[in-house]
Enzyme design. Structure first.
Site, PDB file in Angstrom:
ATOM      1  N   GLU A   1      -2.022  -8.868   4.579  1.00 37.78           N
ATOM      2  CA  GLU A   1      -1.946  -9.326   5.968  1.00 37.78           C
ATOM      3  C   GLU A   1      -3.302  -9.448   6.649  1.00 37.78           C
ATOM      4  OE1 GLU A   1      -1.084  -4.849   5.951  1.00 37.78           O
ATOM      5  OE2 GLU A   1      -0.655  -6.615   4.728  1.00 37.78           O
TER       6      GLU A   1
ATOM      7  N   VAL B   1      -3.977 -14.733  31.459  1.00 35.57           N
ATOM      8  CA  VAL B   1      -2.948 -15.464  30.721  1.00 35.57           C
ATOM      9  C   VAL B   1      -1.650 -14.658  30.657  1.00 35.57           C
ATOM     10  CG1 VAL B   1      -2.361 -16.496  28.490  1.00 35.57           C
ATOM     11  CG2 VAL B   1      -4.705 -16.617  29.340  1.00 35.57           C
ATOM     12  N   ASP B   2      -1.749 -13.378  30.323  1.00 33.95           N
ATOM     13  CA  ASP B   2      -0.559 -12.581  30.050  1.00 33.95           C
ATOM     14  C   ASP B   2       0.352 -12.483  31.273  1.00 33.95           C
ATOM     15  OD1 ASP B   2      -1.991 -12.209  27.744  1.00 33.95           O
ATOM     16  OD2 ASP B   2      -2.691 -10.214  28.298  1.00 33.95           O
ATOM     17  N   SER B   3      -0.210 -12.026  32.389  1.00 37.47           N
ATOM     18  CA  SER B   3       0.634 -11.834  33.573  1.00 37.47           C
ATOM     19  C   SER B   3       1.110 -13.169  34.134  1.00 37.47           C
ATOM     20  CB  SER B   3      -0.117 -11.040  34.647  1.00 37.47           C
ATOM     21  OG  SER B   3      -1.271 -11.719  35.082  1.00 37.47           O
ATOM     22  N   SER B   4       0.292 -14.223  34.006  1.00 34.53           N
ATOM     23  CA  SER B   4       0.709 -15.543  34.502  1.00 34.53           C
ATOM     24  C   SER B   4       1.895 -16.075  33.716  1.00 34.53           C
ATOM     25  CB  SER B   4      -0.455 -16.530  34.421  1.00 34.53           C
ATOM     26  OG  SER B   4      -1.522 -16.135  35.252  1.00 34.53           O
TER      27      SER B   4
ATOM     28  N   SER C   1      -2.362 -10.507  37.521  1.00 30.53           N
ATOM     29  CA  SER C   1      -3.815 -10.355  37.482  1.00 30.53           C
ATOM     30  C   SER C   1      -4.518 -11.699  37.518  1.00 30.53           C
ATOM     31  CB  SER C   1      -4.226  -9.611  36.207  1.00 30.53           C
ATOM     32  OG  SER C   1      -4.020 -10.433  35.069  1.00 30.53           O
ATOM     33  N   GLY C   2      -3.805 -12.776  37.223  1.00 31.68           N
ATOM     34  CA  GLY C   2      -4.422 -14.092  37.123  1.00 31.68           C
ATOM     35  C   GLY C   2      -4.813 -14.433  35.703  1.00 31.68           C
TER      36      GLY C   2
ATOM     37  N   CYS D   1       0.831  -1.194   0.000  1.00 33.80           N
ATOM     38  CA  CYS D   1       0.000   0.000   0.000  1.00 33.80           C
ATOM     39  C   CYS D   1       0.875   1.257   0.000  1.00 33.80           C
ATOM     40  CB  CYS D   1      -0.980  -0.053   1.172  1.00 33.80           C
ATOM     41  SG  CYS D   1      -2.374   1.086   0.997  1.00 33.80           S
TER      42      CYS D   1
END
Length: 516
Positions: free
Chosen positions: A175, A229-232, A226-227, A82
């Site tokens: 993409e 996925v990311d922080s765990s 935080s519990g 583009c």
């Protein structure tokens, strides 16, 4: 050292999807802003191929983003997308004309020219390919050495190439999912560039551990848990790298879902031998948010308070020099351009933007360049339990951004109970793993209803459920009317304060996944 592909970012909102496509092909790539890509950078980086992203600028605008001419002197394949196509033509001797009000946006169909091109292997099986266009300016004369290999009604130079130099340029965006055969296009490009596809989550894990050790040394780190996925995943990865130098801090800001604080603390302590501080700061957060209704103000208050809380507990830990966060690509993209380039801010994220000097801590963000599905793959690589990996995303600001308007404790209680019923319904029907994210939002309106023989004047709820690959785009989940009816009935019967339930069928874009 991995074979490396360089993506030069000119500010497109979908530049990161290029990286997603390449990573699916096990190709290591990095996105760098155009202004950072100098001749010295190129000499040091030594890419095996280069992709020039799209962007909102015009090549004729004052200060238009441009790469150094050295990009075209590296002797490696270059692909312009583009705006990237227009840059190539502009710099290599072609001509780009300003838009005349006839911008091409949306689905288009490209048909091939007679000459074959390896880049297009597997394309045009039905005689044409659907692509996604988004441009105002257009190429009107090709640069020397380039030929046309595909056209569309609005883009006579939709696919162009100089095969001898392995320079390729397209006016569309391969993409995005709206170009269905785009993955094959990128596969052909990296094959032409000679990539072996040697980048895997196993390799990323080892490299990330080495980087964490190098950055942290023997210092202590606190991690905001935080519990989710990311922080765990971030916590387990960092713990693998530095062991007992890590302490996790779980902040209960009073904006969690029903029973979540106990669930997270129990889940983490039962699975990992990592020091964990459970900080109940709900009175602090809810007090500061009292009477606040503007969504950006909410996010900024929550971000500031998180920093204050982490600063307090860093002092308790003693000697902590780093704060670890589970920041991901989409968080960064929506707050500011990841590249520092000219893309548009969508919304602020509480965990993006650096730390104030007063905090005295440096950031460790080992997931900052990963998308959600990649984080889940890394979690599996690290051996996290499926219950960790499969959880739906939950935003750092919690229920604050699912409560448009003023936040009150009664509204939060209604929202918690309604959300619990909704998620229970999804699990009962076996739909949880089919959905990327599902939640309820309590609307800042009351509606008239009838229950029994009496009139009610209670809150309305909006239910939200989306499917997504990477969080950058999303579609609403097509629940059956029977499911929606059953769920609405349960919520109204089981949650006092609600008398109307709606279902949000907005995709992303134009909406975002969360309401605020």
């Amino acid at each position: 050292m991995h074979q490396r592909l360089l993506i030069i970012d000119f500010g497109s909102q979908v530049t990161q999807l290029i990286a997603r496509r390449l990573r699916e092909l096990n190709v290591y790539c990095e996105i760098h802003p155009f202004q950072a890509v100098t001749e010295d950078f190129l000499a040091d980086y030594r890419p095996r191929a280069v992709i020039l992203s799209g962007g909102p600028a015009s090549v004729y605008a004052e200060g238009a983003p441009m790469p150094p001419t050295a990009v075209f002197e590296l002797g490696v394949p270059v692909l312009g997308i583009c705006y990237g196509q227009q840059v190539m033509m502009h710099m290599l001797g072609g001509l780009v004309e300003r838009g005349d009000g006839r911008a091409e946006f949306g689905r288009a169909y490209v048909t091939p020219e007679d000459e074959e091109l390896p880049l297009l292997e597997g394309w045009f099986a039905t005689g044409r390919e659907q692509v996604w266009m988004s441009h105002g300016d257009h190429v009107s004369r090709l640069a020397p050495g380039f030929r046309v290999f595909g056209t569309s009604p609005g883009a006579p130079f939709a696919i162009t190439a100089d095969p001898d130099r392995k320079f390729y340029a397209v006016q569309f965006h391969p993409e995005v999912h709206h170009t269905p055969n785009g993955a094959r296009f990128y596969e052909n490009f990296v094959r032409e560039a000679g990539f072996a596809g040697d980048w895997t989550m196993g390799a990323y894990r080892e490299e990330a551990i080495a980087k964490i050790r190098q950055q942290v040394g023997d210092a202590k780190v606190i991690c905001g848990l935080s519990g989710g996925v990311d922080s765990s995943v971030a916590a387990v990865l960092i713990h693998e790298a530095i062991g007992d130098q890590l302490t996790c801090v779980f902040v209960d800001h009073g904006l969690l879902r029903q029973g979540e604080a106990d669930e997270v603390v129990t889940m983490f302590r039962d699975n990992y031998n990592i020091p964990l501080i459970h900080a109940d700061e709900s009175e602090l957060f809810l007090g500061e948010l009292d009477g606040v209704s503007d969504p950006e103000t909410k996010r900024k208050i929550i971000g500031r308070l998180f920093i204050d809380v982490f600063q307090k507990h860093a002092a308790e830990v003693g000697g902590a020099e780093f704060l670890a966060q589970g920041t991901l690509y989409p968080d960064v993209i929506e707050s500011v351009s990841f590249s520092g380039g000219p893309s548009v801010t969508i919304k602020s994220h509480h965990n993006v933007g650096g730390l104030p000097e007063k905090m005295g801590l440096k950031l460790v963000e080992p997931l900052r360049e990963l998308f959600k599905d990649e984080v889940r793959a890394l979690g599996r690589e690290l051996g996290l339990p499926p219950s960790f990996i499969g959880r739906h995303p939950f935003p750092g600001p919690g229920l604050a951004i699912r409560c448009p308007g003023e936040i009150t404790r009664p509204k939060l209680e209604i929202l918690r109970r309604a959300d619990a019923v909704y998620i229970d319904q999804i699990r009962r029907h076996g739909l949880y793993d089919e959905i990327w994210q599902a939640f309820a939002a309590i609307l800042p309106v009351r509606t008239v209803g009838v229950m029994g023989d009496g009139r009610t004047y209670d809150f309305a709820l909006a239910l939200r459920a989306v499917t997504s690959v990477d969080g950058m785009t999303a579609d609403y989940y097509p629940f059956s009317h029977d499911f929606l009816g059953e769920t609405a009935t349960r919520i109204i019967n089981e949650v006092p304060g609600v008398n109307r339930v709606t279902y949000d069928i907005t995709s992303k874009p134009p909406g975002t996944i969360e309401w605020e």
